[in-house]
Every structure is written in structure tokens, then in C-alpha cells.
Design a protein around this motif. Structure first.
Motif, PDB file in Angstrom:
ATOM      1  N   HIS A 136     -52.770 -41.308  34.612  1.00 46.48           N
ATOM      2  CA  HIS A 136     -51.814 -42.405  34.770  1.00 46.48           C
ATOM      3  C   HIS A 136     -50.952 -42.276  36.013  1.00 46.48           C
ATOM      4  CE1 HIS A 136     -53.149 -43.246  30.801  1.00 46.48           C
ATOM      5  NE2 HIS A 136     -52.555 -42.192  30.276  1.00 46.48           N
ATOM      6  N   ILE A 137     -51.579 -42.151  37.139  1.00 46.80           N
ATOM      7  CA  ILE A 137     -50.806 -42.027  38.378  1.00 46.80           C
ATOM      8  C   ILE A 137     -50.449 -43.425  38.894  1.00 46.80           C
ATOM      9  CG2 ILE A 137     -50.834 -41.263  40.772  1.00 46.80           C
ATOM     10  CD1 ILE A 137     -50.800 -38.936  38.851  1.00 46.80           C
ATOM     11  N   ASP A 138     -49.152 -43.716  38.969  1.00 41.92           N
ATOM     12  CA  ASP A 138     -48.665 -44.924  39.631  1.00 41.92           C
ATOM     13  C   ASP A 138     -47.804 -44.476  40.798  1.00 41.92           C
ATOM     14  OD1 ASP A 138     -49.638 -47.215  38.132  1.00 41.92           O
ATOM     15  OD2 ASP A 138     -48.487 -46.346  36.468  1.00 41.92           O
ATOM     16  N   LEU A 139     -48.179 -44.918  41.971  1.00 39.37           N
ATOM     17  CA  LEU A 139     -47.534 -44.345  43.147  1.00 39.37           C
ATOM     18  C   LEU A 139     -47.535 -45.347  44.288  1.00 39.37           C
ATOM     19  CD1 LEU A 139     -46.627 -41.803  44.855  1.00 39.37           C
ATOM     20  CD2 LEU A 139     -49.050 -41.374  45.209  1.00 39.37           C
ATOM     21  N   ASP A 140     -46.414 -45.424  45.004  1.00 42.93           N
ATOM     22  CA  ASP A 140     -46.351 -46.196  46.241  1.00 42.93           C
ATOM     23  C   ASP A 140     -45.840 -45.293  47.348  1.00 42.93           C
ATOM     24  OD1 ASP A 140     -47.038 -48.987  45.587  1.00 42.93           O
ATOM     25  OD2 ASP A 140     -45.342 -48.811  44.195  1.00 42.93           O
ATOM     26  N   LEU A 141     -46.606 -45.208  48.421  1.00 38.60           N
ATOM     27  CA  LEU A 141     -46.115 -44.511  49.610  1.00 38.60           C
ATOM     28  C   LEU A 141     -45.750 -45.584  50.620  1.00 38.60           C
ATOM     29  CD1 LEU A 141     -48.784 -41.651  49.896  1.00 38.60           C
ATOM     30  CD2 LEU A 141     -46.502 -41.509  48.891  1.00 38.60           C
ATOM     31  N   ARG A 142     -44.503 -45.543  51.106  1.00 34.53           N
ATOM     32  CA  ARG A 142     -44.047 -46.597  52.013  1.00 34.53           C
ATOM     33  C   ARG A 142     -44.003 -46.126  53.457  1.00 34.53           C
ATOM     34  NH1 ARG A 142     -41.574 -49.930  48.017  1.00 34.53           N
ATOM     35  NH2 ARG A 142     -41.130 -48.557  46.295  1.00 34.53           N
ATOM     36  N   ALA A 143     -44.174 -47.064  54.332  1.00 32.01           N
ATOM     37  CA  ALA A 143     -44.048 -46.771  55.758  1.00 32.01           C
ATOM     38  C   ALA A 143     -42.642 -46.263  56.031  1.00 32.01           C
ATOM     39  CB  ALA A 143     -44.329 -48.027  56.569  1.00 32.01           C
ATOM     40  N   GLY A 144     -42.521 -45.213  56.798  1.00 32.67           N
ATOM     41  CA  GLY A 144     -41.209 -44.720  57.203  1.00 32.67           C
ATOM     42  C   GLY A 144     -40.547 -43.804  56.199  1.00 32.67           C
ATOM     43  N   GLU A 145     -41.228 -43.528  55.102  1.00 29.57           N
ATOM     44  CA  GLU A 145     -40.598 -42.733  54.049  1.00 29.57           C
ATOM     45  C   GLU A 145     -41.334 -41.414  53.853  1.00 29.57           C
ATOM     46  OE1 GLU A 145     -39.100 -43.659  49.518  1.00 29.57           O
ATOM     47  OE2 GLU A 145     -41.157 -44.131  50.045  1.00 29.57           O
ATOM     48  N   ILE A 146     -40.579 -40.343  53.635  1.00 28.71           N
ATOM     49  CA  ILE A 146     -41.180 -39.059  53.280  1.00 28.71           C
ATOM     50  C   ILE A 146     -41.007 -38.873  51.781  1.00 28.71           C
ATOM     51  CG2 ILE A 146     -41.102 -36.562  53.568  1.00 28.71           C
ATOM     52  CD1 ILE A 146     -39.928 -37.022  56.354  1.00 28.71           C
ATOM     53  N   VAL A 147     -42.118 -38.800  51.069  1.00 33.97           N
ATOM     54  CA  VAL A 147     -42.050 -38.595  49.630  1.00 33.97           C
ATOM     55  C   VAL A 147     -42.422 -37.151  49.329  1.00 33.97           C
ATOM     56  CG1 VAL A 147     -42.892 -39.321  47.376  1.00 33.97           C
ATOM     57  CG2 VAL A 147     -42.681 -40.992  49.224  1.00 33.97           C
ATOM     58  N   GLY A 148     -41.510 -36.422  48.724  1.00 38.20           N
ATOM     59  CA  GLY A 148     -41.752 -35.029  48.390  1.00 38.20           C
ATOM     60  C   GLY A 148     -42.317 -34.902  46.988  1.00 38.20           C
ATOM     61  N   PHE A 149     -43.221 -33.960  46.807  1.00 42.52           N
ATOM     62  CA  PHE A 149     -43.798 -33.718  45.485  1.00 42.52           C
ATOM     63  C   PHE A 149     -43.463 -32.305  45.048  1.00 42.52           C
ATOM     64  CE2 PHE A 149     -46.555 -37.236  44.213  1.00 42.52           C
ATOM     65  CZ  PHE A 149     -46.451 -38.031  45.347  1.00 42.52           C
ATOM     66  N   ALA A 150     -42.751 -32.200  43.919  1.00 44.46           N
ATOM     67  CA  ALA A 150     -42.410 -30.896  43.375  1.00 44.46           C
ATOM     68  C   ALA A 150     -43.156 -30.693  42.070  1.00 44.46           C
ATOM     69  CB  ALA A 150     -40.901 -30.801  43.145  1.00 44.46           C
ATOM     70  N   GLY A 151     -43.293 -29.465  41.669  1.00 44.16           N
ATOM     71  CA  GLY A 151     -43.963 -29.158  40.418  1.00 44.16           C
ATOM     72  C   GLY A 151     -44.460 -27.733  40.464  1.00 44.16           C
ATOM     73  N   ILE A 152     -44.821 -27.199  39.292  1.00 40.00           N
ATOM     74  CA  ILE A 152     -45.348 -25.847  39.291  1.00 40.00           C
ATOM     75  C   ILE A 152     -46.812 -25.903  39.711  1.00 40.00           C
ATOM     76  CG2 ILE A 152     -43.764 -25.030  37.516  1.00 40.00           C
ATOM     77  CD1 ILE A 152     -46.031 -25.305  35.514  1.00 40.00           C
ATOM     78  N   GLN A 153     -47.358 -24.729  40.029  1.00 40.38           N
ATOM     79  CA  GLN A 153     -48.745 -24.708  40.460  1.00 40.38           C
ATOM     80  C   GLN A 153     -49.650 -25.207  39.327  1.00 40.38           C
ATOM     81  OE1 GLN A 153     -49.860 -20.887  42.312  1.00 40.38           O
ATOM     82  NE2 GLN A 153     -49.197 -21.983  44.142  1.00 40.38           N
ATOM     83  N   GLY A 154     -50.619 -26.031  39.680  1.00 40.35           N
ATOM     84  CA  GLY A 154     -51.512 -26.580  38.671  1.00 40.35           C
ATOM     85  C   GLY A 154     -50.980 -27.829  38.018  1.00 40.35           C
ATOM     86  N   ALA A 155     -49.839 -28.349  38.523  1.00 31.30           N
ATOM     87  CA  ALA A 155     -49.275 -29.555  37.923  1.00 31.30           C
ATOM     88  C   ALA A 155     -50.015 -30.808  38.380  1.00 31.30           C
ATOM     89  CB  ALA A 155     -47.786 -29.677  38.282  1.00 31.30           C
ATOM     90  N   GLY A 156     -50.878 -30.670  39.374  1.00 30.32           N
ATOM     91  CA  GLY A 156     -51.670 -31.813  39.794  1.00 30.32           C
ATOM     92  C   GLY A 156     -51.286 -32.380  41.137  1.00 30.32           C
ATOM     93  N   ARG A 157     -50.357 -31.716  41.839  1.00 27.16           N
ATOM     94  CA  ARG A 157     -49.925 -32.248  43.140  1.00 27.16           C
ATOM     95  C   ARG A 157     -51.055 -32.204  44.164  1.00 27.16           C
ATOM     96  NH1 ARG A 157     -45.415 -28.372  44.560  1.00 27.16           N
ATOM     97  NH2 ARG A 157     -46.984 -27.007  43.644  1.00 27.16           N
ATOM     98  N   VAL A 158     -51.718 -31.035  44.247  1.00 28.41           N
ATOM     99  CA  VAL A 158     -52.809 -30.915  45.215  1.00 28.41           C
ATOM    100  C   VAL A 158     -53.992 -31.778  44.770  1.00 28.41           C
ATOM    101  CG1 VAL A 158     -54.417 -29.321  46.309  1.00 28.41           C
ATOM    102  CG2 VAL A 158     -52.047 -28.634  45.933  1.00 28.41           C
ATOM    103  N   ALA A 159     -54.206 -31.851  43.452  1.00 32.32           N
ATOM    104  CA  ALA A 159     -55.274 -32.716  42.941  1.00 32.32           C
ATOM    105  C   ALA A 159     -55.032 -34.163  43.337  1.00 32.32           C
ATOM    106  CB  ALA A 159     -55.370 -32.586  41.418  1.00 32.32           C
TER     107      ALA A 159
END
Lengths: 328, 503
Positions: B274-297
Motif C-alpha cells: 500500500h505505497i501511496d507517495l508523491d515526490l514533488r519538484a523542488g522538494e527533498i523527501v527523506g525516508f527514515a526507518g529501521i533496516q529492512g523496513a522497505g525503504r531500499v525496496a
């Protein structure tokens, strides 16, 4: 953390002699041959040497593509056999057949390289095994095709490339056609490897395939092309070899290992990432010079194999030592 | 706890050809204390440790261990004298068990046979000493353990050798937040047992959390020494030699943030839900989480390496469900992998070849390597110059460059392609403080130029300082959203699932 305190100055010193050692070895061997047999310094002496070395030189330059991409191509010797045997059967002593036979042989070579590449890329068979299987298969095909005892001859038109010398030239007196072929193909392979995007990508996939893939390199396409270059250069080597070798089902036997030895003598990095076409050609000349020297010394044929095996091990050992000293 | 140090290094100097690595460095460590050794890459930390452990010999100065002179000629001598060094690259054998590794080379015997029972029970005893017994079985294969647990095995090995001094070289480099906490607890236990600990790091949080004393090295000299834990600012100032008010680039203003560039609706695959995500022009979106939380995936799904199997992805309104990285790059997405050596660099090639790799991959196969539609040798050189890539020559093999300069070359690779979306995975891992600041400012410059930036980082202060918006992932889903400058504890809680925060 990793510090840059490691001897900078040493590193620079070590990088100074950028000339590949294979050229010095080759020069020393040639001097030795000339000392033992002054006739070698005559044009007929060294031109014949270059003519005989041309097939292996082209083969080594082609093999280098696969080695730099991170693999081995053991099927090239069997491609040579197939070219010599197949050409003699297809041409059926008809001098007019030469061009279409040669075209057919290059088409077969392209097909062999394509299959090698596809098997390695998509069936994930390690190249050593995939091309070993191809070698056994093609040797069998050549044997079946010729019915076990190759009949017929190659036409003089076909043998022109490997055998003919252009006579009566000033200064060098004779110029073998094989040498012209070597120079043209050698330059083409040099250009493709060291001056084009394809060449840089072959280096990249041999160096780090995962990084290359994540950087957008079409890894499979590049790898397949490397195998095709190797097979096509084996066809060219087979056509030259047909100029002076007899038609038999073992004419290409052992050439795959000689080609790998030559490339390694030229400083190619086994398992990929680094290598030079001119140095691989120099490696092939070096190997032939060693064989010539052994002949002059009157050593029997099996010694050649012993020496070749030792050279292969020694060249890789030296390369590993160098790598250790320069860090990785 | 006496006042005499267990180990004292006095007036150590060491030169390598062309480089003065250490100049008159004195350093002491006391029993039951953690002495943090901090400094940028190349400051001389590793050289000092290698002298302590006998790998190098000092040009001048001497080492005193428990009041006796101790100038080791070989690492084995220092090991026997009770100094254990835990390097970043572990020295464990992956196909052996924990117990076999701990007793490697000094296995207890019963007659002619190895005494497996004794090995196992002694291993368990040592592991229990610092509360790792529940986590590690003596019979587990080292290859099956995660990095944090392997580190515990290294520590256990040090304890079983009766080490009085334990040196840890950037022990958290490969650990995630939760694993770091476990390590810190372990260090506390060691300290209680009276072990002297030399802790090398350049993360301020670890210094404030652990250190009793701090020594800052800069350019081979002691830049500052603190006998009580100082304020982080003082340490950083000593490290970089300047103030770091502008360490992070300022966040985006409301006007700078544009329309969504890349949008995901209900994206999912084996690792993501259930990933809902918007990346906007001009914005830096940081992703935090523990390892294996799915950020790299998630990054790999957007980049087509491990694509989404459900949901829709759109890039500027067009379908962008890419099946492989090549398609994703062609569509305008770039990705800086987290493991530079394994995933980004072609180490045997030149700096230039590394920078031009992607540009060449999208140029005609038999076209000249010197220039193509995206870049040329001279435009790449100009990019390197602009980013201040430090190399003897851009023809030099990239393996000789420092981590920060290697990273800049990889960034340059993407800048040449001018992607619409650029994904940074752990962009500052293993690079020094100044290079980090450079990367933060570069990300901001790119964002200002209209690029949508996604930044995955396990360094919480970095996410908080550099991102305009922070998304926290857990178990393959995005579970919370925070603004720039959120509190570290809130992120931690959301990442570990201690409390739900409205997304």
C-alpha cells in the motif's frame, strides 16, 4: 575509516613505467631468436613469423573481449576446426565458392557467439562451462559433417589470406596477406575496445556487473556482443590458419588456451575489468616467439605444452602479485 | 578506578613517503572508561590505532601499557598484551560457528580431539557477560548472523582473550538505529567490567551517548582534548576547523515546491504494501526507518530493479511502471546506490569512466567514447571541477579516491543525465564531514533546479536536517509523515512502531 595515508609517493613511483611489460619480454625474445638464428632478421624470417602468428594474434584480441567482460571463451578452437573443415566441404574444390563460403562461416561464427552469450546471460551458465559445452558440441559437429575423415582440400583462393605473400616490395621484399589482415582487424578490434562506448561498457560489466546494471548499462546485450566478437575473430583466425594448415578435425585444438594465455601475457585481468588489445596481440607474438625459440633449441613438441602451461600459471601469478601491491 | 591510564601513547609521530600521518600525538585510555577518538577521514585515527596494535611502528614516541614500555612489533604481540582491535571489516570466518570463531587458533583440546563442549560453554559464558547470550547461539554459523550480531561475536572474542583494551573502529558504520542501541548497551557493559575502550567514530550522537573523554584528531595532530564530555558543537568545530551553522542547506520555501513529478498509488510487491507517495519538484523527501523496513525496496521498485507488482506509478502523468533500471533511467529517474563499492563504482576504471558510465550507456554502442548526447570528456571534467572532486588526475583509477570524492563522481554521473527524479540511498555513508555538507548543499541545489529528490538515510539527524518532508517506513509500508526539523524521538518511535502517529 579508510585513510589516504598509504604511500602516495610510492604509488606514483610505481605508476611511472606505464609501458606494459609484455613488450619488453617480446623484444628480449626477438633478440634471443636473432642471436640464435641471424636469418630471422631477414624479411623472409620475420615476415614468416608474423604470418604464422597472425591467427593466434587475432584470436587473442577477440578472446580479450570476453575476458575483459568477465568470462572465458573456450569454444574458439572448435570454431577454427569447424571453419577449416566446413569450408573444405562447402567449397568442394570450386574456386568460385570462396566468397560465399567465407560469408557463411562468419554467419556461423556470429551464431555461435550469440548462442554462447544467450546461454551465459539468460540460462545463467558460467561462461567457462557454457563455452566448454559449445567446444565439445562443435568438435562433434565438425567430426560428423566430415564423416570422420575430412576429404578434399581448401582452394587456393581460400588459402590466399593465410598463405600468400605479396612479392617484390622494396625494403621489406615480401608482405604476407595474413599480416595485412592482422593489422586491419587488430586496429578495428583496438578501436572498438578502446575508443567506443561499447568498449567502455565491456570494461564496466567485467569490473562490476551489478553497478553497471544500476547505471543503466544493457549488461546482457554488451556481454552477448563480446562473445560474438570472440567467435567472429575465431572465424577470421580459422580462415588464416586454413592457409597453411591441413584440413583435419583437430586443426583448432588447443587454440582456445593459447588465446587465453596470450591475453593474460598481455596483462588482461582474469575475471574482467581490464585488458588491452595491442598487449594481447603482443602476448600472442610472445607466445609464438617462445615456441620458435624452443624449436631452435631442438626441444620436442610436448615441451611446448609444458612451457605453455607454466607460462599461463606464471603470468597469472605475476598479475596477482602486481594487483596485491597496487591494492586490489 | 585508579588515575593511571591502562594505555598511554606519548608524542607519537609517523610519516609515510610524502605524507605526515601523525605529528606529536599523545593519547591515553583509562580502565572503565570510553575514550572517543574522532576526526575526519585522513585525520590519522586509523594510523594511530595501527601503531597501537603493532601493525605500524612509530617514527617517534612511545607506548606504555600498565606502566611498562610496550612497543609492539607485530599485531600478535599486542593481542597477547591484551589489546583487541575490532575493525570495520570483521575477521570472522563465515562458514564456521560462533564458538569455532571465538576459539580460532586456540581451540581447547581433550586429548587429541577438540573439546567442543568446553568451547560451547565458554562461548556461552562470555556472551552472557554482556547480555548477548539470548541473541547468539554458540552453534550458529557466522554467515547466518546479521552484521550487528557478528559484531557481538567479535566483541565476545575480545573478551574471551581477556582484552584490557578494546578498540572499536567505527562500529556503527553498518548498523541501523536499533542495532546501534544494542551496541551501546554492550559498550556500557564492557565499561562496567573495567575494560578500557577506545571508540573511533565521527558521529556526534555516539560521542555524547558514550564517551567519558574525547580526543579530536585533525590532519595528524591533536586538535582538541576533553576530559569530560563536551558539547557536540565544540567537537565538530575542532574536527572541521570551522563553524557549521551552514552544515545543512536551508529547507525549501513553500514557493520552491512544485507539482508532483512521480506518484505511486497503492504500490506493492513482495517487500512493499500500500505505497501511496508523491515526490514533488523542488522538494527533498527523506525516508527514515529501521533496516529492512522497505525503504531500499521502495527505491528499487521505483527504479525498476525490483518492480511493483500492484498499483500504479506515474511520472508527470504518464505511466512509469518501469521493468528495469535502464527503462527507469530513460524515463528520467536516477538512483545513487547505498553501497558505493558493490553497487555504484567500477573500481578498476578511471574517475572519468565512472562519471561517464551512464551517459555512454545511452549513446550509440559504436559511437566515440569522447562525447555523446549527454556528456563529453570536457563537460564531465567541468562537472568534476565544479563539484571539487579531488584526484591527482581524472584519468586515475577511482579506487584511489576517498569515499567522499568517489561519491561526488557517482553524483556527477547522474547530473550529466539531468534526471527528473533522483533517489539518494545513504548518500553520506562513509564520507567525511565536509564532503557530507557538500552533498547536502548539492541536493538542495538540484531541488532548486526543479528535481524531485528522494533521500534514504539511516542517520536520523541527517534526515531531519536535510529533508523538507520526512516519511517513516515500517514493515514495507509508509507509516508516518513529519515536517522538516521533527524530533528524533518521534521518528524513532514511528520507525519502531512503539506508537502510531497519524500519517
Amino acid at each position: 575509516m579508510t585513510e589516504q595515508t598509504l604511500p602516495h609517493a610510492d604509488r606514483r613511483k610505481r605508476q611511472l613505467p606505464q609501458i606494459n611489460p609484455v613488450y619488453f619480454v617480446l623484444a628480449a625474445l626477438i633478440v634471443a631468436i636473432v642471436v640464435m638464428n641471424p636469418a630471422f632478421a631477414e624479411p623472409t624470417g620475420y615476415m614468416n613469423f608474423l604470418k604464422r602468428a597472425a591467427p593466434l594474434a587475432i584470436l587473442a584480441a577477440g578472446q580479450l573481449y570476453v575476458i575483459v567482460s568477465g568470462g572465458f571463451d573456450l569454444s574458439v578452437g572448435s570454431v577454427i576446426t569447424l571453419v577449416v573443415v566446413g569450408s573444405s566441404i562447402l567449397s568442394n574444390n570450386d574456386p568460385n565458392s570462396t566468397w560465399w563460403v567465407i560469408a557463411t562461416m562468419f554467419a556461423i561464427g556470429a551464431g555461435v557467439g550469440l548462442i554462447n552469450g544467450l546461454v551465459v546471460c539468460y540460462l545463467k551458465v558460467p561462461s567457462l562451462i557454457a563455452t566448454l559445452g559449445m567446444m565439445i558440441t562443435l568438435n562433434g559437429v565438425a567430426f560428423m559433417w566430415s564423416g570422420g575423415s575430412p576429404r578434399g582440400y581448401l582452394t587456393d583462393q581460400f588459402r590466399f589470406f593465410g598463405r600468400f605473400n605479396i612479392p617484390d616490395l622494396p625494403l621489406i621484399r615480401i608482405l604476407p596477406v595474413a599480416l595485412i589482415v592482422l593489422i586491419v582487424l587488430g586496429f578495428a578490434l583496438y578501436w572498438l575496445m578502446h575508443r567506443t562506448n561499447l568498449g567502455r561498457m565491456i570494461h564496466a560489466i567485467g569490473d562490476n556487473p551489478r553497478a553497471a546494471n544500476l547505471a543503466g548499462v544493457p549488461v546482457n546485450r554488451v556481454r552477448i556482443l563480446a562473445f560474438m566478437v570472440s567467435s567472429l575473430s575465431a572465424v577470421a583466425a580459422g580462415i588464416l590458419l586454413g592457409g597453411f594448415a591441413g584440413v583435419s578435425t583437430d586443426v583448432g585444438t588447443g587454440y582456445e588456451l593459447q588465446a587465453i594465455t596470450a591475453a593474460v601475457l598481455g596483462g588482461a585481468q582474469l575475471l574482467g575489468g581490464r585488458g588491452s588489445v595491442p598487449a594481447a596481440i603482443a602476448g600472442a607474438l610472445t607466445l609464438n616467439a617462445i615456441f620458435t625459440l624452443l624449436n631452435f633449441l631442438g626441444l620436442p613438441q610436448p615441451i611446448r605444452q609444458v612451457v605453455q602451461g607454466l607460462i599461463l600459471i606464471a603470468a597469472v601469478a605475476v598479475a596477482m602479485q602486481r594487483r596485491k601491491h597496487t591494492g586490489r | 578506578m585508579s588515575d593511571a591510564p591502562v594505555i598511554a601513547m606519548a608524542h607519537i609521530s609517523k610519516s609515510f613517503p610524502g605524507v605526515r600521518a601523525l605529528n606529536d600525538v599523545s593519547f591515553a585510555c583509562h580502565a572503565g572508561q570510553v575514550h572517543a577518538l574522532v576526526g575526519e577521514n585522513g585525520a590519522g585515527k586509523s594510523t594511530l590505532i595501527k601503531i597501537l596494535s603493532g601493525v605500524y611502528r612509530p617514527d617517534a614516541g612511545n607506548i606504555v601499557l600498565n606502566g611498562a614500555n610496550a612497543n609492539f612489533k607485530h599485531p600478535v604481540e599486542s593481542l597477547r598484551a591484551g589489546i583487541s582491535v575490532i575493525y570495520q571489516e570483521f575477521s570472522l570466518l563465515p562458514e564456521r560457528t560462533v564458538a569455532q570463531n571465538i576459539f580460532l587458533g586456540r581451540e581447547p583440546r581433550k586429548g587429541l580431539l577438540l573439546d567442543h563442549a568446553a568451547m560451547r560453554s565458554e562461548t556461552r559464558r562470555v556472551l552472557d557477560l554482556f547480555g548477548a547470550g539470548a541473541r547468539v547461539s554458540p552453534d550458529a554459523l557466522v554467515a547466518d548472523l546479521d552484521v550487528a550480531t557478528q559484531q557481538m561475536v567479535e566483541i565476545a572474542k575480545a573478551i574471551s582473550l581477556d582484552a584490557r583494551v578494546v578498540v572499536m573502529d567505527e562500529p556503527t558504520a553498518a548498523l541501523n538505529e536499533a542495532e546501534c542501541e544494542v551496541l551501546f548497551a554492550t559498550v556500557d557493559k564492557l565499561r562496567e567490567r573495567g575494560t578500557a575502550i577506545i571508540y573511533i567514530t565521527h558521529r556526534m550522537r555516539e560521542v555524547t551517548r558514550l564517551a567519558d573523554r574525547v580526543t579530536v584528531l585533525k590532519d595528524g595532530e591533536v586538535a582538541a582534548h576533553f576530559d569530560t564530555p563536551p558539547a557536540p558543537d565544540a567537537i565538530v568545530r575542532a574536527m572541521v576547523g570551522r563553524d557549521i551553522a551552514d552544515y545543512y542547506a536551508p529547507p525549501a520555501t513553500q514557493a520552491e515546491i512544485g507539482a508532483p513529478v512521480l506518484s505511486v498509488r497503492n504500490g506493492g510487491n513482495a517487500f512493499l504494501r500500500h505505497i501511496d507517495l508523491d515526490l514533488r519538484a523542488g522538494e527533498i523527501v527523506g525516508f527514515a526507518g529501521i533496516q529492512g523496513a522497505g525503504r531500499v525496496a521502495l527505491a528499487m521498485a521505483l527504479f525498476g530493479q525490483v518492480p511493483f507488482t500492484t498499483g500504479t506509478v506515474t511520472l508527470n502523468g504518464a505511466n512509469a511502471a518501469f521493468a528495469n533500471p535502464r527503462d527507469a533511467i530513460r524515463g528520467g529517474i536516477g538512483l545513487l546506490p547505498g553501497d558505493r563499492k558493490a553497487e555504484a563504482l567500477v573500481l578498476m576504471q578511471s574517475v572519468r569512466d565512472n562519471g561517464l558510465l551512464t551517459a555512454r550507456a545511452f549513446a550509440p554502442l559504436v559511437g566515440t567514447q569522447k562525447s555523446n548526447a549527454h556528456a563529453s570528456l570536457s563537460s564531465m571534467d567541468a562537472l568534476f571541477d565544479q563539484m571539487q572532486v579531488k584526484a591527482a588526475s581524472y584519468e586515475q583509477d577511482i579506487k584511489f579516491l576517498s569515499g567522499g570524492n568517489q561519491q561526488k563522481a557517482v553524483v556527477a554521473r547522474w547530473l550529466a543525465l539531468k534526471p527528473k527524479v533522483l533517489i539518494f540511498v545513504e548518500p553520506t555513508r562513509g564520507i567525511d564531514v565536509n564532503a557530507k555538507a557538500g552533498i547536502y548543499h548539492l541536493m538542495r541545489d538540484l531541488a532548486r533546479a526543479g528535481t524531485a529528490i528522494m533521500m534514504i538515510s539511516s542517520d536520523l539527524p541527517e534526515v531531519i536536517g536535510a529533508a523538507d518532508r520526512i516519511l517513516v517506513m515500517r514493515a514495507g509500508s509508509i507509516v508516518a509523515e513529519f515536517p522538516h526539523g521533527a524530533a528524533e524521538t518521534d521518528l524513532m518511535l514511528a520507525a519502531t512502531g512503539e506508537t502510531e502517529v497519524a500519517a
